[in-house]
Enzyme design. Structure first.
Site, mmCIF file in Angstrom:
data_model
loop_
_atom_site.group_PDB
_atom_site.id
_atom_site.type_symbol
_atom_site.label_atom_id
_atom_site.label_comp_id
_atom_site.label_asym_id
_atom_site.label_seq_id
_atom_site.Cartn_x
_atom_site.Cartn_y
_atom_site.Cartn_z
ATOM 1 C CE LYS A 89 -4.094 -2.087 0.373
ATOM 2 N NZ LYS A 89 -5.122 -2.019 -0.668
ATOM 3 C CD GLU A 111 -10.145 3.688 0.828
ATOM 4 O OE1 GLU A 111 -10.088 4.903 0.594
ATOM 5 O OE2 GLU A 111 -9.346 2.863 0.328
ATOM 6 C CB SER A 377 -0.069 -8.125 -0.993
ATOM 7 O OG SER A 377 -0.882 -8.977 -0.207
HETATM 8 C C1 LIG Z 1 -1.597 -7.051 2.725
HETATM 9 C C2 LIG Z 1 -2.749 -6.739 1.831
HETATM 10 N N1 LIG Z 1 -2.879 -7.414 0.671
HETATM 11 C C3 LIG Z 1 -3.899 -7.187 -0.168
HETATM 12 C C4 LIG Z 1 -4.874 -6.249 0.125
HETATM 13 C C5 LIG Z 1 -6.012 -6.076 -0.850
HETATM 14 O O1 LIG Z 1 -5.987 -4.872 -1.523
HETATM 15 P P1 LIG Z 1 -5.635 -4.791 -3.069
HETATM 16 O O2 LIG Z 1 -6.541 -5.748 -3.758
HETATM 17 O O3 LIG Z 1 -5.921 -3.380 -3.424
HETATM 18 O O4 LIG Z 1 -4.210 -5.153 -3.238
HETATM 19 C C6 LIG Z 1 -4.785 -5.512 1.307
HETATM 20 C C7 LIG Z 1 -5.808 -4.505 1.633
HETATM 21 O O5 LIG Z 1 -5.901 -3.978 2.677
HETATM 22 C C8 LIG Z 1 -3.688 -5.758 2.179
HETATM 23 O O6 LIG Z 1 -3.548 -5.102 3.324
#
Ligand SMILES: Cc1ncc(COP(=O)(O)O)c(C=O)c1O
Length: 393
Positions: A89, A111, A377
């Protein structure tokens, strides 16, 4: 076929900007300026320098040897969990805070679901000395308590959203309401590839550093720039958009999008938008959306706060409708088991969102010589309570 946004803000038939008139000036100001600003050499230099020295990029592309042995294929983890603040993020919030400053904004709203975007926004606001207000669903405030504490320490005000399912969708509604009331001095840092054009494209561009790095890192590891498969979880879709971005037009690269099936796709408690969704409008964008026959949004459910959203961004709706990406739905239990497996095999505790992507290896077989890149992620620190409860640790 193009998988990128067109000049009208559409991905195929999805996208656009469906916004109340009161928001038009803000969104239009952004639309007219975002590409110009992003292409300025000063902007690029500041963005890249912060990604390097503050975020710690490039994030490693790690060959997961024991996981690869178990599933008899070549698995690489793109380690976004090692970024400052613990997830992908931050790439986007660094970009958007610099954008907000260039546009003369002094107040930032956001948000958040899992709290990772809220923390990343509070972090860059502290870095730049700007006021920060984060909207978060009451349920998410309870299940992601460590991130709420972090936001407060960083100087942000966290405002609970108490309507609907009290999760990400409801927090987004509150943020949009705030923006309507404060149109002049405020920038809304949206945390995923959702919202009205130009947000999905702007956020995808800020996150595209992920696939840019994958290309050059694979060159070193494998003497090729292209993986055979890229796997990423999809809430709104920003980590997936970043991991796919530079491979979108190369159809040799199989893109795998992983959604949260919650208690099961047909259990009534799920967030598997591609299976359950129909075309609709949410948060300013025409996209796939879980809804009742008369168009009311269905309350989503997932154990993972970051995937607990009834829509996907328009890029992903198009990737689904066009068949460019393969969509797989993973239940809470499957994700939790995959998360624990990564702890045991590789010594890495993943965010529950990322655990959904890892669970694909139990569902699908890959060739032994296939190069499979997984977008890891985020890290699992924020989710310890949930892991502890789930496994009675
Ligand atoms: C670690 C992590 N992975 C994935 C996501 C999902 O978001 P996005 O689909 O925008 O990557 C989030 C959302 O809060 C997150 O914190």
């Amino acid at each position: 076929m193009s998988y990128n946004v067109n000049e009208k803000g559409y991905y195929g038939e999805f996208g656009g900007a469906f916004i109340p008139e009161m928001l038009y000036p803000n969104v239009e100001e952004l639309r007219q300026n975002y590409l110009k600003v992003m292409n300025e050499p000063d902007f690029k230099a500041e963005f890249n320098q912060l990604l390097k020295d503050y975020v710690g990029r490039p994030s490693p592309l790690y060959f997961a040897k024991r996981l690869s042995e178990k599933y008899n294929t070549k698995i690489y983890l793109k380690r976004e969990d090692l970024n400052h603040t613990g997830a992908h993020k931050i790439n986007n919030t660094i970009g958007q805070i610099l954008m907000a400053k260039r546009l003369g904004k002094t107040r930032i709203i956001a948000e958040t679901g899992a709290g990772q975007h809220g923390v990343a926004t509070a972090t860059v606001c502290a870095l730049m000395g700007l006021e920060c207000i984060v909207y978060m669903g009451e349920i998410d405030i309870a299940r992601q308590a460590p991130n709420v504490a972090r936001m407060k320490m960083l100087g942000a005000t966290v405002v609970p959203a108490t309507s609907g399912s009290k999760t990400l969708k409801d927090a987004t509604n509150e943020a949009i309401r705030d923006w309507i009331s404060n149109p002049v001095n405020t920038h809304y840092i949206i945390g995923s590839v959702v919202g009205p054009h130009p947000y999905p494209d702007m956020v995808a561009r800020f996150q595209s550093v992920v696939s840019e790095e994958i290309k050059s890192q694979l060159k070193t590891h494998e003497d090729t720039e292209t993986p055979d498969h890229v796997i990423a979880c999809v809430g709104g879709g920003s980590n997936a958009a970043g991991a796919y971005y530079h491979f979108l037009d190369d159809e040799n690269v199989n893109l795998i999008a992983v959604e949260a099936a919650g208690h099961g796709v047909n259990s009534g408690e799920s967030a598997a938008t591609s299976v359950l969704g129909k075309m609709g409008i949410i948060h300013g964008s025409k996209t796939l959306l879980m809804q009742t026959n008369d168009g009311q949004i269905t309350e989503p459910y997932s154990i993972s706060a970051g995937l607990d959203y009834p829509g996907v961004g328009p890029m992903h709706a198009h990737l689904y409708a066009s068949g460019r990406a393969e969509f797989i739905a993973i239940t809470d239990d499957q994700a939790m088991n995959a998360g624990l497996e990564l702890c045991k095999l590789e010594g890495i505790i993943p965010a529950i969102e990322s655990s959904h992507a890892l669970a694909v290896f139990e569902q699908k077989t890959f060739k032994p010589d296939a190069i499979v890149v997984v977008s890891l992620s985020g890290r699992g620190d924020k989710d310890l309570e949930t892991y502890i409860k789930h496994f009675n640790l």
